[in-house]
Structure formats: C-alpha cells, structure tokens
Scaffold this active site. Structure first.
Site, PDB file in Angstrom:
ATOM      1  N   GLU A 160       0.987  -1.329   0.072  1.00 62.20           N
ATOM      2  CA  GLU A 160      -0.084   0.104   0.018  1.00 62.20           C
ATOM      3  C   GLU A 160       0.952   1.306   0.055  1.00 62.20           C
ATOM      4  O   GLU A 160       2.045   1.289   0.148  1.00 62.20           O
ATOM      5  CB  GLU A 160      -0.985  -0.136   1.255  1.00 62.20           C
ATOM      6  CG  GLU A 160      -0.259   0.065   2.467  1.00 62.20           C
ATOM      7  CD  GLU A 160      -0.919   0.534   3.735  1.00 62.20           C
ATOM      8  OE1 GLU A 160      -1.518   1.652   3.427  1.00 62.20           O
ATOM      9  OE2 GLU A 160      -1.177   0.106   4.656  1.00 62.20           O
TER      10      GLU A 160
ATOM     11  N   LYS B 144      -5.473  10.728   0.921  1.00 63.28           N
ATOM     12  CA  LYS B 144      -5.609   9.494   1.624  1.00 63.28           C
ATOM     13  C   LYS B 144      -6.856   9.146   1.112  1.00 63.28           C
ATOM     14  O   LYS B 144      -8.015   9.511   1.385  1.00 63.28           O
ATOM     15  CB  LYS B 144      -5.570   9.528   3.159  1.00 63.28           C
ATOM     16  CG  LYS B 144      -6.240   8.164   3.836  1.00 63.28           C
ATOM     17  CD  LYS B 144      -5.805   8.353   5.343  1.00 63.28           C
ATOM     18  CE  LYS B 144      -6.626   7.348   6.018  1.00 63.28           C
ATOM     19  NZ  LYS B 144      -7.107   7.735   7.507  1.00 63.28           N
TER      20      LYS B 144
ATOM     21  N   VAL C 189      -5.432   0.064   3.052  1.00 59.77           N
ATOM     22  CA  VAL C 189      -5.504  -1.016   3.081  1.00 59.77           C
ATOM     23  C   VAL C 189      -6.862  -1.548   2.349  1.00 59.77           C
ATOM     24  O   VAL C 189      -6.924  -2.212   1.265  1.00 59.77           O
ATOM     25  CB  VAL C 189      -5.817  -1.800   4.514  1.00 59.77           C
ATOM     26  CG1 VAL C 189      -6.139  -3.109   4.393  1.00 59.77           C
ATOM     27  CG2 VAL C 189      -4.621  -1.855   5.230  1.00 59.77           C
TER      28      VAL C 189
ATOM     29  N   ASP D  45     -16.799   5.757  14.128  1.00 59.08           N
ATOM     30  CA  ASP D  45     -15.636   5.397  13.477  1.00 59.08           C
ATOM     31  C   ASP D  45     -14.840   4.219  13.299  1.00 59.08           C
ATOM     32  O   ASP D  45     -14.288   3.552  14.079  1.00 59.08           O
ATOM     33  CB  ASP D  45     -14.467   6.452  14.008  1.00 59.08           C
ATOM     34  CG  ASP D  45     -13.473   6.733  13.159  1.00 59.08           C
ATOM     35  OD1 ASP D  45     -13.096   5.896  12.081  1.00 59.08           O
ATOM     36  OD2 ASP D  45     -12.349   7.540  13.448  1.00 59.08           O
TER      37      ASP D  45
ATOM     38  N   SER E 224     -13.006   1.831  10.195  1.00 56.90           N
ATOM     39  CA  SER E 224     -12.310   1.813   9.250  1.00 56.90           C
ATOM     40  C   SER E 224     -12.973   1.168   8.017  1.00 56.90           C
ATOM     41  O   SER E 224     -13.641   0.109   8.113  1.00 56.90           O
ATOM     42  CB  SER E 224     -11.099   1.123   9.275  1.00 56.90           C
ATOM     43  OG  SER E 224     -10.179   1.276   8.304  1.00 56.90           O
ATOM     44  N   ALA E 225     -12.807   1.731   6.729  1.00 55.49           N
ATOM     45  CA  ALA E 225     -13.638   1.126   5.538  1.00 55.49           C
ATOM     46  C   ALA E 225     -12.589  -0.329   5.315  1.00 55.49           C
ATOM     47  O   ALA E 225     -13.132  -1.269   4.718  1.00 55.49           O
ATOM     48  CB  ALA E 225     -13.411   2.092   4.443  1.00 55.49           C
ATOM     49  N   ASP E 226     -11.427  -0.466   5.953  1.00 53.85           N
ATOM     50  CA  ASP E 226     -10.672  -1.612   5.620  1.00 53.85           C
ATOM     51  C   ASP E 226     -11.518  -2.854   6.175  1.00 53.85           C
ATOM     52  O   ASP E 226     -11.363  -3.858   5.423  1.00 53.85           O
ATOM     53  CB  ASP E 226      -9.495  -1.566   6.834  1.00 53.85           C
ATOM     54  CG  ASP E 226      -8.251  -0.452   6.364  1.00 53.85           C
ATOM     55  OD1 ASP E 226      -8.830   0.060   5.286  1.00 53.85           O
ATOM     56  OD2 ASP E 226      -7.520  -0.263   7.079  1.00 53.85           O
TER      57      ASP E 226
ATOM     58  N   LYS F  89      -2.973  -1.627  15.691  1.00 57.12           N
ATOM     59  CA  LYS F  89      -2.662  -0.752  16.941  1.00 57.12           C
ATOM     60  C   LYS F  89      -3.983  -0.714  17.960  1.00 57.12           C
ATOM     61  O   LYS F  89      -4.826  -0.662  17.636  1.00 57.12           O
ATOM     62  CB  LYS F  89      -2.319   0.666  16.399  1.00 57.12           C
ATOM     63  CG  LYS F  89      -0.982   0.814  15.647  1.00 57.12           C
ATOM     64  CD  LYS F  89      -0.364   2.139  15.685  1.00 57.12           C
ATOM     65  CE  LYS F  89       0.958   2.216  15.022  1.00 57.12           C
ATOM     66  NZ  LYS F  89       0.827   2.692  13.576  1.00 57.12           N
TER      67      LYS F  89
END
Ligand code: PSU
Ligand code: MN
Length: 307
Positions: free
Chosen positions: A27, A88, A108, A140, A142-144, A161
C-alpha cells in the site's frame, strides 16, 4: 464493469500476473500518511527488496494522475513519499480521484480493491484499520473492515494498533465472516507488541498451509478477504503497557485538538512517533518488513498450488 481501462500495471508486474508468478501488493498510505519523509523513501525501496529476496514481485499501488497504478517506478515512489497534494484515498474517494485525475495514496481498503482488479491475491501492510475506541459514539469504523468482508485478497498485517478497540475490531471481523489466521502464533498481535490479550482463530505453522486455506476459501465461493496476523519479530517487540500509555496520550491530544474522521489515524500515528521520539518507528519498520517477507512466502506457495 470496465475497470481495465483505468488500471496501469507495470510491464514486470503484468507479465508476472499473466504467468501466475508470485506477486505481492503493497500500500501507499503507509508511505504518504503513516511515515515521515525521507525515511519513508528508504522503507519503500527496502520493502520491495525484501519481497524480491523472498522470491516474489512487489506491486506498490497508488492513484497517480487518476490512474490506478500497480507497481511504481522510483519517481512515483518519491511522489508518494513526499506526499505533497497526495490525498488518503478510501473506497468512497476512488471514483472522484480517478475522474478528476488526482494523486492519492491507497489505504488497506483501496489497495485490496486494486489488487483484486489486477488479480493479485495477496497484500502486505503494517497494520489494518479497525473499530476506533469510542466508536459507540463516533461510528468511526475503518472502511478496511468492510473491504476485508467483500474483497478476495489475503492481507498480512501485524494485527492492529491499540489506538483501536481491538476487541470490537475482532468482533466486527467475525460478524463479517473474515478468517483470522495466526501466523505461527496463538495471539492476535497488537502491532508493536506480539500480544494484544486476544487470541486468533487458528495458529498456522507455515506459508503452505495459509496458501491452501486461501485457495480453498475462494474455490468454495466464500468471497471476502483473509487476515493473516503476523506478529512483530520478538527482538523488536515493545512492551504493551508502555506503548499503551503513549497511545492514551495520543488519544487525549486528538480529543483536545478536535481531530475527527479520516484525519484520526494519521494524527495518532504521527503523535505516537513524536512521543516515543522515533523508537516506535524503528519497530514499525521491522514489522512491516516481516509482513512483506511472510506475504511473499505465502505468494510463492499460492502460485505453486495454482500451477
Ligand atoms: N494503521 C497503522 N498504520 C497505517 C494505517 C493504519 O498502524 O499506516 C493506515 C492504513 O493505510 C489503513 C489506514 O488502511 O491507515 C486506515 O485509516 P482509517 O482508520 O481512516 O480507515
Ligand atoms: Mn475512520
């Protein structure tokens, strides 16, 4: 669907894909928004060397001038690392970046999208995005995670993390049917630390077994990604409680400064690095190299299975 016209794959990578040779996607958000310049340039080059040494071809992805790039030359890597006017890019941004010919770094989620379009089944990153702490209020997530639910690419990462709520992230992945395969570990890793306090579904002994599971999953028509949880090498692992204290400081700083949305992750990454005066960064580099190595070994085995 007619995405082929939007893809720009280097000759080397295109040839390797065509011949069924092992290719590993990498990435670019980790470069543009996850690491400082110019250290990221050295990383970007070294990580490609790690992949080659392990017998695979590296394919760093990005959006440049509106093209979905698969494989970057050194000028393009430099552009991503300098990160001037490089956004981003998450799934929701892709069409706009392409149509208006912008430059963007792939997360990602978007690296998985592009890898699947290019027919690359494996991708190495640092750590995935996930459910943020306090997501009950902020939503919130992540779209990951949605990408892992739907897109047929296996992602090798050192867990995530603890800027995230690791427990909720694992629950979300379970709901979405995403297998979490521990690579020679019983523990779900917490990026800088080999253990997070959470376990993995399976502890797999080698790259060959992982490759077999990938092939079986997709042959069964079970669409979606796989998360291969690969812990940081022990000698670079940081003490979980110490790094936890740093992360808490970073979270307080973000709250004070009103950081929200897509800025949250890059802000926290930069704060952690500042607070630890670069010590965390050394570990970050090592875990990412290790993920690239393991991903390459899996790519080699996967390509043997498909010969
Ligand atoms: N976590 C890290 N390092 C990173 C990222 C996450 O430890 O560089 C990057 C990855 O590109 C990941 C993205 O896909 O941040 C997730 O951002 P968000 O939380 O906004 O979805
Ligand atoms: Mn987010």
């Amino acid at each position: 669907m007619n995405y082929k016209n939007y893809l720009s794959i280097t000759d080397e990578v295109a040839q390797a894909i065509k011949e069924g040779k092992p290719v590993v996607a990498l990435e670019s958000t980790i470069l543009s928004h996850g690491m400082p310049y110019p250290e990221n340039v050295e990383f970007a080059k070294n990580v490609e060397i790690v992949v080659r040494k392990a017998g695979a071809i590296p394919a760093t992805t990005a959006i440049i001038d509106g093209k979905l790039k698969v494989g970057l030359n050194s000028d393009e890597l430099e552009l991503m690392c300098k990160a001037e006017n490089v956004g981003k890019v998450s799934r929701r941004d892709v069409a706009t970046y392409v149509a208006t010919k912008k430059n963007g770094a792939t997360t990602v989620a978007t690296t998985m999208m592009i890898a699947e379009m290019a027919n690359i089944p494996i991708f190495a990153t640092g750590g995935i995005g996930g459910v943020h702490r306090g997501a009950q209020e902020t939503m919130d997530i992540s779209a990951d995670l949605q990408e892992l639910a739907h897109t047929n690419v296996a992602v090798v990462g050192a867990g995530c993390k603890s800027i995230l709520d690791i427990g909720l992230t694992l629950e979300y992945l379970e709901t979405m049917g995403v297998p979490i395969l521990g690579y020679q570990t019983d523990d779900f890793p917490a990026f800088y630390s080999i253990k997070s306090g959470f376990g993995v579904d399976f502890n797999l002994p080698d790259a060959k077994t992982v490759a077999k599971i990938m092939k079986t999953k997709w042959e069964l028509g079970l669409n979606g990604g796989i998360l291969i949880a690969n812990p940081i090498p022990e000698e670079y692992s940081l003490d979980f409680d110490k790094i936890e204290a740093v992360i808490n400081q970073a979270l307080i700083l973000a709250e004070k400064q009103g950081i929200k949305g897509k800025e949250t992750t890059p802000f926290l990454l930069a704060s952690i690095k500042d607070i630890t005066e670069g010590k965390s960064f050394a570990s970050n580099l090592q875990l990412a190299y290790n993920n690239a190595k393991v991903a390459s070994e899996i790519a080699v085995e996967y390509s043997k299975l498909n010969k």
